[in-house]
Design an enzyme around this catalytic site. Structure first.
Site, PDB file in Angstrom:
ATOM      1  N   CYS A 136      35.897  52.778  15.818  1.00  0.00           N
ATOM      2  CA  CYS A 136      36.753  51.638  16.156  1.00  0.00           C
ATOM      3  C   CYS A 136      37.265  51.724  17.596  1.00  0.00           C
ATOM      4  O   CYS A 136      38.156  52.520  17.886  1.00  0.00           O
ATOM      5  CB  CYS A 136      37.919  51.626  15.164  1.00  0.00           C
ATOM      6  SG  CYS A 136      39.284  50.543  15.577  1.00  0.00           S
ATOM      7  N   CYS A 179      41.015  51.418  18.091  1.00  0.00           N
ATOM      8  CA  CYS A 179      41.704  52.626  17.620  1.00  0.00           C
ATOM      9  C   CYS A 179      41.768  53.660  18.736  1.00  0.00           C
ATOM     10  O   CYS A 179      42.792  54.320  18.932  1.00  0.00           O
ATOM     11  CB  CYS A 179      40.992  53.222  16.403  1.00  0.00           C
ATOM     12  SG  CYS A 179      40.947  52.118  14.973  1.00  0.00           S
TER      13      CYS A 179
END
Length: 110
Positions: A31, A34
């Site tokens: 991600c 993230c």
């Protein structure tokens, strides 16, 4: 510094049973947002030490907790106070915006 990890097995002790508010980042290695928010969360962990604990939970290796809290997007930051989710933000945000969401649920500064 990296965030303290929690898992399906340790989540109850690490998050639900603690008296200190806990910010859980539901995250994944794949991600990009993230990765972008990690330094922000690490800074929050340092600046709010003693008042707020920040942990991360990898959604790919911990599906039970991820499912239990209905997490569909990453990163999702859920603030737990006394075992309950009291605030939640999905997606990378600046530190000031995150703290605006979470501050009302935190105790006095130490």
């Amino acid at each position: 510094m990296s965030l303290t990890p929690t898992t399906d097995r340790t989540f109850v002790d690490d998050v639900l049973m603690t008296t200190t508010p806990v910010l859980v980042e539901f995250t994944a290695d794949w991600c990009p947002p993230c990765t972008m928010i990690a330094p922000v969360l690490e800074r929050i962990a340092r600046e709010q030490a003693g008042r707020l604990r920040v942990v991360s939970l990898d959604v790919d290796t911990n599906p039970e907790t991820t499912r239990a809290y209905g997490v569909l997007g990453m990163p999702t930051m859920s603030l737990f106070v006394r075992g309950r989710v009291v605030a939640q933000v999905t997606g990378a945000r600046p530190q000031a915006q995150l703290m605006k969401e979470f501050e009302p649920h935190l105790g006095a500064r130490v």
